[in-house]
Design a protein around this motif. Structure first.
Motif, short mmCIF file in Angstrom:
data_model
loop_
_atom_site.label_atom_id
_atom_site.label_comp_id
_atom_site.label_asym_id
_atom_site.label_seq_id
_atom_site.Cartn_x
_atom_site.Cartn_y
_atom_site.Cartn_z
N THR A 137 -4.23 3.16 8.83
CA THR A 137 -5.03 2.71 7.68
C THR A 137 -4.48 1.41 7.10
O THR A 137 -3.35 1.01 7.39
N PHE A 138 -5.32 0.77 6.29
CA PHE A 138 -4.89 -0.45 5.61
C PHE A 138 -4.02 -0.07 4.41
O PHE A 138 -4.39 0.81 3.61
N VAL A 139 -2.87 -0.73 4.27
CA VAL A 139 -1.95 -0.46 3.16
C VAL A 139 -1.52 -1.79 2.55
O VAL A 139 -1.21 -2.75 3.28
N ARG A 140 -1.50 -1.83 1.24
CA ARG A 140 -1.05 -3.03 0.52
C ARG A 140 0.11 -2.66 -0.39
O ARG A 140 -0.01 -1.77 -1.24
N LEU A 141 1.24 -3.34 -0.22
CA LEU A 141 2.38 -3.22 -1.11
C LEU A 141 2.42 -4.45 -2.01
O LEU A 141 2.04 -5.54 -1.59
N ARG A 142 2.89 -4.28 -3.21
CA ARG A 142 2.85 -5.38 -4.18
C ARG A 142 4.21 -5.57 -4.85
O ARG A 142 4.90 -4.60 -5.17
N CYS A 143 4.55 -6.84 -5.06
CA CYS A 143 5.75 -7.18 -5.83
C CYS A 143 5.29 -7.53 -7.25
O CYS A 143 4.65 -8.56 -7.47
N ASN A 144 5.59 -6.66 -8.19
CA ASN A 144 5.22 -6.88 -9.59
C ASN A 144 6.28 -7.78 -10.23
O ASN A 144 7.39 -7.35 -10.52
N LEU A 145 5.93 -9.06 -10.44
CA LEU A 145 6.91 -10.01 -10.97
C LEU A 145 7.27 -9.72 -12.42
O LEU A 145 8.34 -10.10 -12.89
N PHE A 195 -0.64 -4.41 5.41
CA PHE A 195 -0.61 -3.81 6.74
C PHE A 195 -2.06 -3.47 7.11
O PHE A 195 -2.67 -2.60 6.48
N LEU A 196 -2.61 -4.18 8.11
CA LEU A 196 -3.99 -3.92 8.51
C LEU A 196 -4.14 -2.52 9.09
O LEU A 196 -5.14 -1.84 8.85
#
Length: 286
Positions: free
Chosen positions: A220-228, A256-257
């Motif tokens: 699956t598509f997964v998005r990780l985020r850096c919260n500044l 991640f596609l």
């Protein structure tokens, strides 16, 4: 043709006060300088100490004449023995009709030394998912306090009100550095606290790595985020997987596609020289 009538247009001048030094050192005297741009000759000068005024919405300060501070011919006034934070103003007068200028804007001389009757403490530093913050607290021999700041751009709301008991001012690192400056406390009993020069970047504890709490599904598509947790002023954000650098550019996201089992592991991000705590991403095969 009608008669010619002479008209005199006058306006009120405002002198400019400077103080030297702006930060006190033990045994040093303080020199006040009052200047008027034009005309510069023929003035008598008045020198005042600024005292906190009860209603800041009207005037922040009232003025008390300094010793021998009336009608001096000199543009300089020297103060000896000053040990605590203080504010001063000047104005000038000339002519037989006693023309007076406006008062100058208050100028401060700051002391970093703690003063039991009035003190400003910095801390503790707090943290949320969105931003860091630091609290300033006024204490001393008074029941009413306010926190003040220089320069006055973007003055925090807490500096515009009197508070009963301790006065607490909360500064946030989130939006910008417009709250950087010199802070001090003032009381209704005419006391000034020690002053603290604050740069909010010093209280920034770093970014946070945002990862799904539950295991993600393989493929699956997964998005990780850096919260500044602050306004972005530097271009580069770095991402690490199991302590290995995998992305370093302007993006604040790691995508991640089709996530795989090999993507499972520990992730962290880095911004402005500070790293987030590591977080684990789990990948399930079903």
């Amino acid at each position: 043709w009608s008669n010619v009538i002479p008209v005199t247009i006058s306006f009120k001048l405002q002198p400019v006060l400077t103080v030297s030094p702006s930060w006190l050192s033990p045994g040093a005297s303080v020199t006040l300088s009052c200047e008027i741009e034009y005309p510069s000759e023929g003035w008598s000068f008045y020198w005042y100490k600024a005292i906190p005024y009860l209603d800041i919405k009207e005037e922040a300060y009232k003025y008390e004449l300094l010793p021998d501070g009336s009608e001096t011919a000199q543009t300089l006034y020297v103060i000896t023995g000053q040990t605590h934070t203080a504010a001063y103003v000047c104005r000038a007068q000339r002519g037989s009709n006693y023309y007076y200028t406006y008062y100058s804007k208050p100028k401060f001389v700051w002391s970093a030394d703690l003063y039991p009757a009035a003190s400003l403490t910095v801390g503790p530093v707090g943290q949320t998912l969105s931003f860091d913050f630091v609290r300033l607290t006024c204490k001393g021999n008074s029941t009413w306090w306010r926190v003040r700041k220089f320069p006055e751009n973007s003055v925090p709301y807490c500096s515009n009100v009197w508070n009963l008991g301790e006065s607490v001012c909360t500064l946030y690192t989130k939006a910008s550095y417009s709250d950087d400056g010199v802070y001090w406390c003032e009381s209704r009993s005419k006391q000034f606290s020690n002053a603290v020069n604050i740069t909010l970047q010093d209280f920034y504890s770093g970014p946070l790595m945002e990862i799904p709490d539950d295991p993600v599904k393989k493929g699956t598509f997964v998005r990780l985020r850096c919260n500044l947790r602050r306004k972005k002023i530097f271009p580069s954000v770095a991402f690490y997987h199991n302590n290995k650098l995998i992305q370093n550019d302007s993006r604040e996201e790691l995508n991640f596609l089709a996530v795989s089992k090999s993507d499972e592991g520990s992730y962290k991000c880095q911004y402005s020289g500070k790293e987030s705590p590591s977080r684990w991403m789990s990948v399930k095969c079903e």
